[in-house]
Structure formats: C-alpha cells, structure tokens
Scaffold this motif. Structure first.
Motif, short mmCIF file in Angstrom:
data_model
loop_
_atom_site.label_atom_id
_atom_site.label_comp_id
_atom_site.label_asym_id
_atom_site.label_seq_id
_atom_site.Cartn_x
_atom_site.Cartn_y
_atom_site.Cartn_z
N GLN A 111 2.20 0.57 12.91
CA GLN A 111 3.07 0.73 14.08
C GLN A 111 4.54 0.88 13.68
OE1 GLN A 111 1.91 1.35 17.14
NE2 GLN A 111 -0.03 1.32 16.04
N GLN A 146 7.75 2.59 13.78
CA GLN A 146 8.31 3.52 14.75
C GLN A 146 9.39 4.41 14.12
OE1 GLN A 146 7.36 3.64 18.06
NE2 GLN A 146 5.85 2.05 17.68
N ASP A 147 10.28 3.79 13.37
CA ASP A 147 11.48 4.46 12.88
C ASP A 147 11.20 5.22 11.58
OD1 ASP A 147 14.01 5.28 12.18
OD2 ASP A 147 14.85 3.25 12.02
N ASN A 155 1.05 5.93 11.80
CA ASN A 155 2.23 5.27 12.35
C ASN A 155 2.94 6.24 13.29
OD1 ASN A 155 2.52 2.61 10.89
ND2 ASN A 155 2.31 4.01 9.15
N PRO A 156 3.57 5.74 14.34
CA PRO A 156 4.29 6.63 15.25
C PRO A 156 5.37 7.47 14.54
CG PRO A 156 4.02 4.48 16.26
CD PRO A 156 3.54 4.37 14.84
N CYS A 157 5.96 6.95 13.48
CA CYS A 157 7.02 7.69 12.78
C CYS A 157 6.51 8.99 12.17
CB CYS A 157 7.68 6.83 11.70
SG CYS A 157 6.59 6.41 10.33
N TYR A 198 9.28 14.60 9.23
CA TYR A 198 8.72 13.38 8.64
C TYR A 198 8.42 13.56 7.16
CZ TYR A 198 4.84 10.41 7.18
OH TYR A 198 4.01 9.60 6.45
#
Length: 144
Positions: free
Chosen positions: A37, A39-40, A61-63, A69
């Motif tokens: 999880q 995010q950043d 992961n959301p990132c 990315y």
C-alpha cells in the motif's frame, strides 16, 4: 540495531516496511516491497542509498500507477538489474537517464527561480525600509 530486528540480510521481504529501516541494511541486494500500500512514488527515494541494490519489486502498490513510475525508480536506483520481476533493459536505462537529467534540470530551474525570488524579496524589503525611514523623516520635519 534495527527497531524490527531481522538478521543481517542481502535479501529482504517485508509485508509492511518503514522505509527508514532499510537504511540499516546498506548492503541489501534484493528488496521485495510488493503489496505494501505504498502510495507515494517518491518513497523510493529512501532506497537511493542502497548502492548494492540489484532487484526490487514494488508491484501491487498504488504508486505503481504513477506517471513515470518505472523510469523514476530506475533513476533513483540506477544499479537495478530487475524491477518488478522484469529485467531492466538498455532502453529503460536510457529513458531513466533522460528522466533523471530532466528532473535535475527542473530542480536547478526551481532553485534559480527561488534564488531570484529571494533577491527580489530582499530588494523589496530594503526598498520598504527606505520608504519607512523617509516617512519617519518627513513626519519628524512636520512635527518641528
């Protein structure tokens, strides 16, 4: 000692990780951070000091959905040979190099802009002080 004691590894898998902990392990070669999880996308900056890091997984992961990315991770960790279980290609390295250069250029522009703004603020402050002195002198003359 690391607050979440682990034996000194060259390979690390964590379910939940505080990135600061990774600094205790400068010789890590493999880090699995998938499905944490995160995010950043800038969280990967915590890995920049891991000069021996060769394999990293952050998928799930959301990132991972962030624009740029892959190139930003590779620009931050240029020694990687595998990212998210895929090999790092020459084209990946070239894109990451261009991305890192543009990031440095944007940072330099921002620093220059900020410096320029600080100089203007200093001048404005100096001008304001001169105006205040002039007003005080004018008030003193009218009182006399």
């Amino acid at each position: 000692m690391c607050p979440c004691y682990c034996p000194p590894p060259s390979f690390l898998t964590c379910e939940i990780v505080r990135f600061q902990v990774l600094g205790y392990y400068a010789h890590l070669t493999t880090v699995y951070l998938h499905a944490n999880q995160i995010q950043d996308p800038m969280a990967v900056m915590a890995l920049a000091g891991l000069k021996e890091l060769r394999a990293l997984t952050m998928h799930g992961n959301p990132c991972e959905q962030a624009e740029n990315y892959r190139v930003s991770v590779l620009a931050t960790c240029p020694g990687l040979k595998k990212l998210d279980f895929g090999s790092v290609t020459i084209a990946d390295r070239e894109r990451a190099g261009r991305y890192a250069e543009s990031r440095r250029h944007r940072l330099n522009l921002k620093l220059h802009h900020d410096s320029h703004n600080r100089e203007h603020l200093k001048q404005d402050h100096k001008d304001s002080e001169e105006v205040q002195v002039g007003l005080r002198q004018a008030q003193a003359r009218t009182v006399e």
